[in-house]
Motif scaffolding. Structure first.
Motif, PDB file in Angstrom:
ATOM      1  N   GLU A 111     -25.737 -14.290  10.160  1.00 27.76           N
ATOM      2  CA  GLU A 111     -25.052 -15.156   9.203  1.00 27.76           C
ATOM      3  C   GLU A 111     -25.063 -14.532   7.803  1.00 27.76           C
ATOM      4  O   GLU A 111     -24.047 -14.504   7.104  1.00 27.76           O
ATOM      5  N   ARG A 112     -26.227 -14.008   7.405  1.00 29.22           N
ATOM      6  CA  ARG A 112     -26.362 -13.382   6.083  1.00 29.22           C
ATOM      7  C   ARG A 112     -25.485 -12.128   5.989  1.00 29.22           C
ATOM      8  O   ARG A 112     -24.879 -11.858   4.967  1.00 29.22           O
ATOM      9  N   ARG A 113     -25.412 -11.385   7.082  1.00 28.04           N
ATOM     10  CA  ARG A 113     -24.552 -10.193   7.105  1.00 28.04           C
ATOM     11  C   ARG A 113     -23.101 -10.578   6.831  1.00 28.04           C
ATOM     12  O   ARG A 113     -22.405  -9.922   6.073  1.00 28.04           O
ATOM     13  N   ARG A 114     -22.663 -11.660   7.481  1.00 33.23           N
ATOM     14  CA  ARG A 114     -21.276 -12.107   7.281  1.00 33.23           C
ATOM     15  C   ARG A 114     -21.042 -12.526   5.820  1.00 33.23           C
ATOM     16  O   ARG A 114     -19.990 -12.244   5.254  1.00 33.23           O
ATOM     17  N   GLU A 115     -22.029 -13.214   5.230  1.00 31.08           N
ATOM     18  CA  GLU A 115     -21.926 -13.600   3.823  1.00 31.08           C
ATOM     19  C   GLU A 115     -21.803 -12.366   2.937  1.00 31.08           C
ATOM     20  O   GLU A 115     -21.004 -12.338   1.999  1.00 31.08           O
ATOM     21  N   LEU A 116     -22.623 -11.354   3.230  1.00 31.71           N
ATOM     22  CA  LEU A 116     -22.589 -10.131   2.432  1.00 31.71           C
ATOM     23  C   LEU A 116     -21.255  -9.406   2.581  1.00 31.71           C
ATOM     24  O   LEU A 116     -20.727  -8.850   1.610  1.00 31.71           O
ATOM     25  N   VAL A 117     -20.693  -9.415   3.779  1.00 31.60           N
ATOM     26  CA  VAL A 117     -19.380  -8.797   3.986  1.00 31.60           C
ATOM     27  C   VAL A 117     -18.329  -9.531   3.155  1.00 31.60           C
ATOM     28  O   VAL A 117     -17.450  -8.902   2.553  1.00 31.60           O
ATOM     29  N   LYS A 118     -18.436 -10.873   3.083  1.00 32.40           N
ATOM     30  CA  LYS A 118     -17.513 -11.644   2.234  1.00 32.40           C
ATOM     31  C   LYS A 118     -17.651 -11.213   0.779  1.00 32.40           C
ATOM     32  O   LYS A 118     -16.654 -11.073   0.060  1.00 32.40           O
ATOM     33  N   LYS A 119     -18.905 -11.030   0.335  1.00 35.55           N
ATOM     34  CA  LYS A 119     -19.155 -10.578  -1.034  1.00 35.55           C
ATOM     35  C   LYS A 119     -18.530  -9.208  -1.273  1.00 35.55           C
ATOM     36  O   LYS A 119     -17.936  -8.954  -2.319  1.00 35.55           O
ATOM     37  N   VAL A 120     -18.668  -8.330  -0.298  1.00 35.99           N
ATOM     38  CA  VAL A 120     -18.077  -6.990  -0.403  1.00 35.99           C
ATOM     39  C   VAL A 120     -16.561  -7.111  -0.555  1.00 35.99           C
ATOM     40  O   VAL A 120     -15.953  -6.447  -1.398  1.00 35.99           O
ATOM     41  N   LYS A 121     -15.961  -7.981   0.253  1.00 31.91           N
ATOM     42  CA  LYS A 121     -14.502  -8.169   0.178  1.00 31.91           C
ATOM     43  C   LYS A 121     -14.087  -8.706  -1.199  1.00 31.91           C
ATOM     44  O   LYS A 121     -13.078  -8.285  -1.754  1.00 31.91           O
ATOM     45  N   GLU A 122     -14.897  -9.633  -1.756  1.00 30.57           N
ATOM     46  CA  GLU A 122     -14.593 -10.173  -3.092  1.00 30.57           C
ATOM     47  C   GLU A 122     -14.659  -9.074  -4.149  1.00 30.57           C
ATOM     48  O   GLU A 122     -13.767  -8.970  -4.998  1.00 30.57           O
ATOM     49  N   GLU A 123     -15.723  -8.266  -4.102  1.00 32.86           N
ATOM     50  CA  GLU A 123     -15.873  -7.173  -5.070  1.00 32.86           C
ATOM     51  C   GLU A 123     -14.736  -6.168  -4.943  1.00 32.86           C
ATOM     52  O   GLU A 123     -14.211  -5.676  -5.931  1.00 32.86           O
ATOM     53  N   THR A 124     -14.368  -5.877  -3.696  1.00 30.28           N
ATOM     54  CA  THR A 124     -13.286  -4.929  -3.446  1.00 30.28           C
ATOM     55  C   THR A 124     -11.979  -5.469  -4.027  1.00 30.28           C
ATOM     56  O   THR A 124     -11.225  -4.726  -4.650  1.00 30.28           O
ATOM     57  N   GLU A 125     -11.740  -6.752  -3.825  1.00 27.33           N
ATOM     58  CA  GLU A 125     -10.513  -7.345  -4.349  1.00 27.33           C
ATOM     59  C   GLU A 125     -10.504  -7.291  -5.880  1.00 27.33           C
ATOM     60  O   GLU A 125      -9.473  -7.020  -6.489  1.00 27.33           O
ATOM     61  N   ARG A 126     -11.674  -7.526  -6.506  1.00 33.23           N
ATOM     62  CA  ARG A 126     -11.755  -7.403  -7.965  1.00 33.23           C
ATOM     63  C   ARG A 126     -11.389  -5.994  -8.410  1.00 33.23           C
ATOM     64  O   ARG A 126     -10.701  -5.808  -9.406  1.00 33.23           O
ATOM     65  N   GLY A 127     -11.868  -5.009  -7.663  1.00 31.80           N
ATOM     66  CA  GLY A 127     -11.551  -3.615  -7.967  1.00 31.80           C
ATOM     67  C   GLY A 127     -10.063  -3.351  -7.854  1.00 31.80           C
ATOM     68  O   GLY A 127      -9.459  -2.710  -8.725  1.00 31.80           O
ATOM     69  N   ARG A 128      -9.439  -3.869  -6.776  1.00 34.96           N
ATOM     70  CA  ARG A 128      -7.996  -3.690  -6.587  1.00 34.96           C
ATOM     71  C   ARG A 128      -7.216  -4.349  -7.724  1.00 34.96           C
ATOM     72  O   ARG A 128      -6.254  -3.779  -8.241  1.00 34.96           O
ATOM     73  N   VAL A 173     -11.045   2.564  -3.215  1.00 26.41           N
ATOM     74  CA  VAL A 173     -11.806   1.308  -3.237  1.00 26.41           C
ATOM     75  C   VAL A 173     -11.951   0.765  -1.823  1.00 26.41           C
ATOM     76  O   VAL A 173     -13.034   0.325  -1.416  1.00 26.41           O
ATOM     77  N   ASP A 174     -10.878   0.827  -1.036  1.00 22.24           N
ATOM     78  CA  ASP A 174     -10.924   0.336   0.345  1.00 22.24           C
ATOM     79  C   ASP A 174     -11.913   1.147   1.189  1.00 22.24           C
ATOM     80  O   ASP A 174     -12.627   0.591   2.024  1.00 22.24           O
ATOM     81  N   LYS A 175     -11.960   2.456   0.962  1.00 24.81           N
ATOM     82  CA  LYS A 175     -12.908   3.305   1.703  1.00 24.81           C
ATOM     83  C   LYS A 175     -14.353   2.926   1.353  1.00 24.81           C
ATOM     84  O   LYS A 175     -15.212   2.869   2.232  1.00 24.81           O
ATOM     85  N   LEU A 176     -14.611   2.674   0.056  1.00 25.90           N
ATOM     86  CA  LEU A 176     -15.949   2.250  -0.366  1.00 25.90           C
ATOM     87  C   LEU A 176     -16.335   0.958   0.359  1.00 25.90           C
ATOM     88  O   LEU A 176     -17.452   0.815   0.854  1.00 25.90           O
ATOM     89  N   ALA A 177     -15.399   0.020   0.410  1.00 25.35           N
ATOM     90  CA  ALA A 177     -15.658  -1.270   1.054  1.00 25.35           C
ATOM     91  C   ALA A 177     -15.917  -1.088   2.540  1.00 25.35           C
ATOM     92  O   ALA A 177     -16.833  -1.696   3.103  1.00 25.35           O
ATOM     93  N   GLU A 178     -15.129  -0.223   3.169  1.00 25.92           N
ATOM     94  CA  GLU A 178     -15.282   0.025   4.598  1.00 25.92           C
ATOM     95  C   GLU A 178     -16.677   0.586   4.893  1.00 25.92           C
ATOM     96  O   GLU A 178     -17.350   0.135   5.826  1.00 25.92           O
ATOM     97  N   LEU A 179     -17.120   1.543   4.080  1.00 26.56           N
ATOM     98  CA  LEU A 179     -18.452   2.132   4.258  1.00 26.56           C
ATOM     99  C   LEU A 179     -19.545   1.085   4.064  1.00 26.56           C
ATOM    100  O   LEU A 179     -20.507   1.027   4.831  1.00 26.56           O
ATOM    101  N   LYS A 180     -19.372   0.252   3.037  1.00 33.31           N
ATOM    102  CA  LYS A 180     -20.383  -0.770   2.753  1.00 33.31           C
ATOM    103  C   LYS A 180     -20.445  -1.801   3.877  1.00 33.31           C
ATOM    104  O   LYS A 180     -21.528  -2.208   4.298  1.00 33.31           O
ATOM    105  N   GLU A 181     -19.284  -2.209   4.377  1.00 31.90           N
ATOM    106  CA  GLU A 181     -19.263  -3.180   5.481  1.00 31.90           C
ATOM    107  C   GLU A 181     -19.943  -2.605   6.716  1.00 31.90           C
ATOM    108  O   GLU A 181     -20.721  -3.294   7.386  1.00 31.90           O
ATOM    109  N   LYS A 182     -19.669  -1.340   7.013  1.00 29.22           N
ATOM    110  CA  LYS A 182     -20.293  -0.694   8.164  1.00 29.22           C
ATOM    111  C   LYS A 182     -21.803  -0.653   7.971  1.00 29.22           C
ATOM    112  O   LYS A 182     -22.564  -0.924   8.892  1.00 29.22           O
ATOM    113  N   ASP A 183     -22.237  -0.343   6.741  1.00 30.33           N
ATOM    114  CA  ASP A 183     -23.656  -0.282   6.406  1.00 30.33           C
ATOM    115  C   ASP A 183     -24.312  -1.655   6.612  1.00 30.33           C
ATOM    116  O   ASP A 183     -25.393  -1.761   7.188  1.00 30.33           O
ATOM    117  N   ILE A 184     -23.645  -2.706   6.169  1.00 28.09           N
ATOM    118  CA  ILE A 184     -24.188  -4.063   6.292  1.00 28.09           C
ATOM    119  C   ILE A 184     -24.263  -4.507   7.746  1.00 28.09           C
ATOM    120  O   ILE A 184     -25.249  -5.087   8.177  1.00 28.09           O
TER     121      ILE A 184
END
Length: 187
Positions: A111-128, A173-184
């Motif tokens: 559950e926490r992993r999914r929350e963190l992935v959502k956070k990653v997506k939010e940060e990525t969208e801010r970057g975009r 930015v998308d590549k950074l997010a992809e790497l972070k999501e995989k890491d999480i």
């Protein structure tokens, strides 16, 4: 190409690079279940009346994938560091043995992993969004150069270049997010 336009394009590239770097720094603050000294980057300690970054008053290491060890340069700071970590609300419980502080990083639940992935997506969208805003500002600046003698063709060409830069930096930015999501999501 007009000199003023190339200055605008260089400025655009520089700003977009900074937006990507900022997004990357924000993504590193999202913990992926592995202990990392960068998790403590935003923490400041009261050091003789001034807020000082933790990394400037202590040595921070990871002994294994789940433990961060903080060794203050002055023994008197150990309680202030412990308080700063607790106040930072990282979900980590400092263990003070009088010499060093140990932080055990608990494994992440699904559950926490999914929350963190959502956070990653939010940060990525801010970057975009930041990159798109830079594109908009640059295009407006380039259009204003028409008054300074830039031709219609040069302006169209510059707008095409700005779009290419935008696309390239959004991919970064998308590549950074992809790497972070995989890491999480890696258990």
């Amino acid at each position: 190409m007009n000199e003023l336009i190339s200055i605008e394009l260089d400025d655009c590239k520089d700003k977009m690079s900074k937006a990507v770097a900022y997004t990357e720094s924000e993504l590193t603050k999202i913990r992926a279940g592995k202990a990392s000294p960068s998790m403590l980057d935003g923490i400041s300690v009261d050091y003789y009346g001034s807020a000082t970054p933790l990394s400037q008053v202590a040595n921070i290491n990871t002994t294994d994938a789940r433990t961060i060890v903080i060794q203050p340069w002055e023994k008197s700071l150990i309680n202030a560091i412990e308080k700063a970590i607790t106040d930072a609300n990282l979900g980590l419980n400092p263990q003070n043995d009088g010499i060093v502080i140990r932080l055990n990083v608990p494994p992440l639940t699904e559950e926490r992993r999914r929350e963190l992935v959502k956070k990653v997506k939010e940060e990525t969208e801010r970057g975009r969004v930041a990159i798109r805003n830079i594109r908009k500002e640059t295009n407006e600046s380039v259009k204003k150069l028409k008054n300074d003698g830039a031709s219609e063709d040069e302006i169209k060409s510059a707008e095409g270049e700005v779009q290419k830069l935008t696309d390239a930096f959004i991919v970064k930015v998308d590549k950074l997010a992809e790497l972070k999501e995989k890491d999480i999501m890696t258990v």
